[in-house]
Design a protein around this motif. Structure first.
Motif, PDB file in Angstrom:
ATOM      1  N   MET A   1       0.835  -1.211   0.000  1.00 39.99           N
ATOM      2  CA  MET A   1       0.000   0.000   0.000  1.00 39.99           C
ATOM      3  C   MET A   1       0.863   1.251   0.000  1.00 39.99           C
ATOM      4  O   MET A   1       0.523   2.257  -0.631  1.00 39.99           O
ATOM      5  N   ASP A   2       2.005   1.201   0.706  1.00 41.43           N
ATOM      6  CA  ASP A   2       2.888   2.376   0.764  1.00 41.43           C
ATOM      7  C   ASP A   2       3.545   2.669  -0.575  1.00 41.43           C
ATOM      8  O   ASP A   2       3.993   3.796  -0.815  1.00 41.43           O
ATOM      9  N   GLN A   3       3.622   1.664  -1.441  1.00 39.62           N
ATOM     10  CA  GLN A   3       4.285   1.844  -2.732  1.00 39.62           C
ATOM     11  C   GLN A   3       3.335   2.264  -3.855  1.00 39.62           C
ATOM     12  O   GLN A   3       3.744   2.355  -5.007  1.00 39.62           O
ATOM     13  N   LEU A   4       2.075   2.541  -3.483  1.00 41.85           N
ATOM     14  CA  LEU A   4       1.127   2.978  -4.507  1.00 41.85           C
ATOM     15  C   LEU A   4       1.620   4.277  -5.150  1.00 41.85           C
ATOM     16  O   LEU A   4       2.045   5.204  -4.449  1.00 41.85           O
ATOM     17  N   PRO A   5       1.570   4.368  -6.486  1.00 42.90           N
ATOM     18  CA  PRO A   5       2.087   5.559  -7.184  1.00 42.90           C
ATOM     19  C   PRO A   5       1.109   6.734  -7.146  1.00 42.90           C
ATOM     20  O   PRO A   5       0.567   7.159  -8.167  1.00 42.90           O
ATOM     21  N   LEU A   6       0.890   7.280  -5.935  1.00 47.63           N
ATOM     22  CA  LEU A   6      -0.027   8.402  -5.780  1.00 47.63           C
ATOM     23  C   LEU A   6       0.759   9.668  -5.477  1.00 47.63           C
ATOM     24  O   LEU A   6       1.465   9.744  -4.482  1.00 47.63           O
ATOM     25  N   ALA A   7       0.595  10.667  -6.348  1.00 44.22           N
ATOM     26  CA  ALA A   7       1.276  11.943  -6.116  1.00 44.22           C
ATOM     27  C   ALA A   7       0.674  12.684  -4.934  1.00 44.22           C
ATOM     28  O   ALA A   7       1.287  13.583  -4.367  1.00 44.22           O
ATOM     29  N   THR A   8      -0.564  12.297  -4.550  1.00 43.57           N
ATOM     30  CA  THR A   8      -1.265  13.013  -3.482  1.00 43.57           C
ATOM     31  C   THR A   8      -1.016  12.424  -2.102  1.00 43.57           C
ATOM     32  O   THR A   8      -1.652  12.831  -1.131  1.00 43.57           O
ATOM     33  N   THR A   9      -0.091  11.450  -1.978  1.00 40.75           N
ATOM     34  CA  THR A   9       0.126  10.805  -0.689  1.00 40.75           C
ATOM     35  C   THR A   9       0.524  11.800   0.394  1.00 40.75           C
ATOM     36  O   THR A   9       0.067  11.712   1.527  1.00 40.75           O
ATOM     37  N   LYS A  10       1.386  12.737   0.076  1.00 38.13           N
ATOM     38  CA  LYS A  10       1.812  13.737   1.053  1.00 38.13           C
ATOM     39  C   LYS A  10       1.577  15.162   0.560  1.00 38.13           C
ATOM     40  O   LYS A  10       2.206  16.091   1.033  1.00 38.13           O
ATOM     41  N   SER A  11       0.695  15.310  -0.411  1.00 41.90           N
ATOM     42  CA  SER A  11       0.417  16.658  -0.910  1.00 41.90           C
ATOM     43  C   SER A  11      -1.070  16.813  -1.193  1.00 41.90           C
ATOM     44  O   SER A  11      -1.775  15.842  -1.450  1.00 41.90           O
ATOM     45  N   VAL A  12      -1.527  18.063  -1.096  1.00 38.73           N
ATOM     46  CA  VAL A  12      -2.897  18.417  -1.445  1.00 38.73           C
ATOM     47  C   VAL A  12      -2.813  19.207  -2.749  1.00 38.73           C
ATOM     48  O   VAL A  12      -2.335  20.342  -2.754  1.00 38.73           O
ATOM     49  N   GLU A  13      -3.226  18.595  -3.830  1.00 40.10           N
ATOM     50  CA  GLU A  13      -3.065  19.198  -5.151  1.00 40.10           C
ATOM     51  C   GLU A  13      -4.311  19.989  -5.552  1.00 40.10           C
ATOM     52  O   GLU A  13      -5.395  19.426  -5.678  1.00 40.10           O
ATOM     53  N   VAL A  14      -4.156  21.305  -5.718  1.00 39.36           N
ATOM     54  CA  VAL A  14      -5.275  22.136  -6.172  1.00 39.36           C
ATOM     55  C   VAL A  14      -5.490  21.893  -7.658  1.00 39.36           C
ATOM     56  O   VAL A  14      -4.583  22.054  -8.470  1.00 39.36           O
ATOM     57  N   VAL A  15      -6.714  21.488  -8.025  1.00 38.50           N
ATOM     58  CA  VAL A  15      -7.004  21.187  -9.428  1.00 38.50           C
ATOM     59  C   VAL A  15      -7.986  22.167 -10.054  1.00 38.50           C
ATOM     60  O   VAL A  15      -8.091  22.251 -11.277  1.00 38.50           O
ATOM     61  N   GLN A  16      -8.717  22.938  -9.228  1.00 41.18           N
ATOM     62  CA  GLN A  16      -9.708  23.858  -9.781  1.00 41.18           C
ATOM     63  C   GLN A  16     -10.196  24.797  -8.688  1.00 41.18           C
ATOM     64  O   GLN A  16     -10.094  24.500  -7.498  1.00 41.18           O
ATOM     65  N   PHE A  17     -10.711  25.957  -9.102  1.00 40.93           N
ATOM     66  CA  PHE A  17     -11.358  26.883  -8.177  1.00 40.93           C
ATOM     67  C   PHE A  17     -12.810  27.058  -8.611  1.00 40.93           C
ATOM     68  O   PHE A  17     -13.095  27.230  -9.800  1.00 40.93           O
ATOM     69  N   VAL A  18     -13.735  26.993  -7.649  1.00 40.42           N
ATOM     70  CA  VAL A  18     -15.164  27.043  -7.964  1.00 40.42           C
ATOM     71  C   VAL A  18     -15.898  27.879  -6.925  1.00 40.42           C
ATOM     72  O   VAL A  18     -15.388  28.130  -5.823  1.00 40.42           O
ATOM     73  N   ASP A  19     -17.111  28.304  -7.272  1.00 38.18           N
ATOM     74  CA  ASP A  19     -18.005  28.913  -6.288  1.00 38.18           C
ATOM     75  C   ASP A  19     -18.515  27.810  -5.364  1.00 38.18           C
ATOM     76  O   ASP A  19     -18.824  26.701  -5.823  1.00 38.18           O
ATOM     77  N   SER A  20     -18.611  28.102  -4.080  1.00 34.92           N
ATOM     78  CA  SER A  20     -19.011  27.067  -3.124  1.00 34.92           C
ATOM     79  C   SER A  20     -20.403  26.526  -3.404  1.00 34.92           C
ATOM     80  O   SER A  20     -20.682  25.348  -3.143  1.00 34.92           O
ATOM     81  N   ASP A  21     -21.302  27.360  -3.944  1.00 32.91           N
ATOM     82  CA  ASP A  21     -22.659  26.888  -4.185  1.00 32.91           C
ATOM     83  C   ASP A  21     -22.771  25.987  -5.416  1.00 32.91           C
ATOM     84  O   ASP A  21     -23.839  25.478  -5.737  1.00 32.91           O
ATOM     85  N   GLU A  22     -21.646  25.776  -6.114  1.00 26.89           N
ATOM     86  CA  GLU A  22     -21.661  24.863  -7.260  1.00 26.89           C
ATOM     87  C   GLU A  22     -21.555  23.405  -6.816  1.00 26.89           C
ATOM     88  O   GLU A  22     -21.828  22.490  -7.600  1.00 26.89           O
TER      89      GLU A  22
END
Length: 268
Positions: A80-101
Motif C-alpha cells: 500500500m505504501d508503494q502505490l504511485p499516488l502523487a497526493t500521498t503527502k500533498s494536497v493538489e489544487v485542481v480547480q477553483f469554484v463557487d461554493s454553491d456549485e
C-alpha cells in the motif's frame, strides 16, 4: 489541543504550503459495550483464521481483495505504501469554484488545515485570495489509504477542508421521486409557504440539542444511582386532519406559538 492526523503540503501553483491536518468534528453519540445480560460481563471477540482455526495477532493481519473467480489477493502495508499516488503527502489544487456549485451530498468529513513552519505566509496568501475572490479550491488528497476529492474554503480565519465522495459513490435517487400524476393546489402551496415563513430565521446551531443523547445519559445516571428513571414526556396529541390546507394552517398556528414561547424563555 488535538493531535494532527496528517502532515503534508498544499500545492498552490508553484507555491508550496506545509500544513497539518486536524479533524474538525467529533461525534458525541452514546457509546455502549456489548455485555452478557445476566452478569454484565463484557463480550470479547477473537480474530480467528477460518483455515487453521488459530487466533491471529493484529500485526499479522493484511488486506485481502477477493477476485471474481474466488482467488484472494493479499496486500500488506508495504504494498500500500508503494502505490504511485502523487497526493500521498500533498494536497493538489485542481480547480477553483463557487461554493454553491458543489452539491452538499458530496461532502464526507471536515478538517482544519494549520500552517506548518514556513507555511504561515503562503497559507495566509491562499486564505485571503480565496476570501476576496469568493472561491473555494477543489483538491485531490490521499487520506487513510484512499484518494479523495476535497474542497478547501476559508472560515473564521482558518482554511477548512471537506473531503468529498466520488460521483460513482452517490446513488441515483430518482426512484424516490413521487409520480408526475400527483399534484397539489395553489392554495396548498401558499399555505405551505406560510408555514415556511413562520419558521424562517437565522441558523443558530447552539439553539439545538441532541434530546436522545440527553435522555440516554439521564437514564444511565438514574440506573447507576438506583433511582427511578425520568418520567417520559407525553407528546401532545393532535387531531387527525385529512385536509392539507387545514393541517398546514394548524401547523402555522403551532409554529407561531412555539416561536413566541421560545422568545419568552430567552428574555426570561
Amino acid at each position: 489541543m488535538p493531535r494532527s492526523i496528517w502532515k503534508g503540503a498544499i500545492s498552490f501553483g508553484l507555491v508550496t504550503i506545509p500544513v497539518k491536518l486536524y479533524s474538525a468534528t467529533e461525534e458525541k453519540d452514546i457509546s455502549f459495550r456489548q455485555v452478557h445480560a445476566e452478569d454484565g460481563g463484557r463480550i470479547k471477540y477473537k480474530r480467528v483464521c477460518e483455515l487453521d482455526g488459530e487466533e491471529v495477532p493484529y500485526g499479522d493481519i493484511a488486506k485481502g481483495y477477493e477476485m471474481a473467480d474466488g482467488r484472494m489477493v493479499v496486500l500488506d502495508k508495504e504494498d500500500m505504501d508503494q502505490l504511485p499516488l502523487a497526493t500521498t503527502k500533498s494536497v493538489e489544487v485542481v480547480q477553483f469554484v463557487d461554493s454553491d456549485e458543489v452539491d452538499p451530498a458530496y461532502f464526507s468529513k471536515s478538517y482544519f488545515l494549520q500552517a506548518d513552519g514556513p507555511g504561515v505566509k503562503p497559507y495566509v496568501l491562499l486564505r485571503d485570495a480565496l476570501t476576496k475572490s469568493e472561491q473555494c479550491a477543489v483538491v485531490k488528497v490521499a487520506l487513510r489509504s484512499r484518494e479523495a476529492l476535497a474542497l478547501i474554503r476559508p472560515k473564521d480565519g482558518v482554511l477548512v477542508m471537506h473531503t468529498m465522495l466520488w460521483p460513482d459513490e452517490l446513488r441515483d435517487g430518482s426512484f424516490a421521486a413521487p409520480p408526475d400524476s400527483v399534484t397539489v393546489s395553489d392554495a396548498e402551496v401558499t399555505m405551505a409557504q406560510s408555514f415556511i415563513d413562520a419558521l424562517s430565521g437565522d441558523f443558530a446551531p447552539e439553539d439545538f440539542t441532541d434530546s436522545y443523547r440527553e435522555a440516554v445519559e439521564a437514564l444511565v445516571q438514574s440506573k447507576a444511582e438506583g433511582v427511578a428513571p425520568p418520567e417520559e414526556t407525553e407528546a401532545p396529541k393532535e387531531a387527525e386532519v385529512v385536509d392539507l390546507v387545514a393541517a398546514l394552517r394548524a401547523s402555522v398556528d403551532a409554529a407561531k406559538k412555539r416561536r413566541e414561547a421560545a422568545a419568552q424563555a430567552k428574555t426570561g
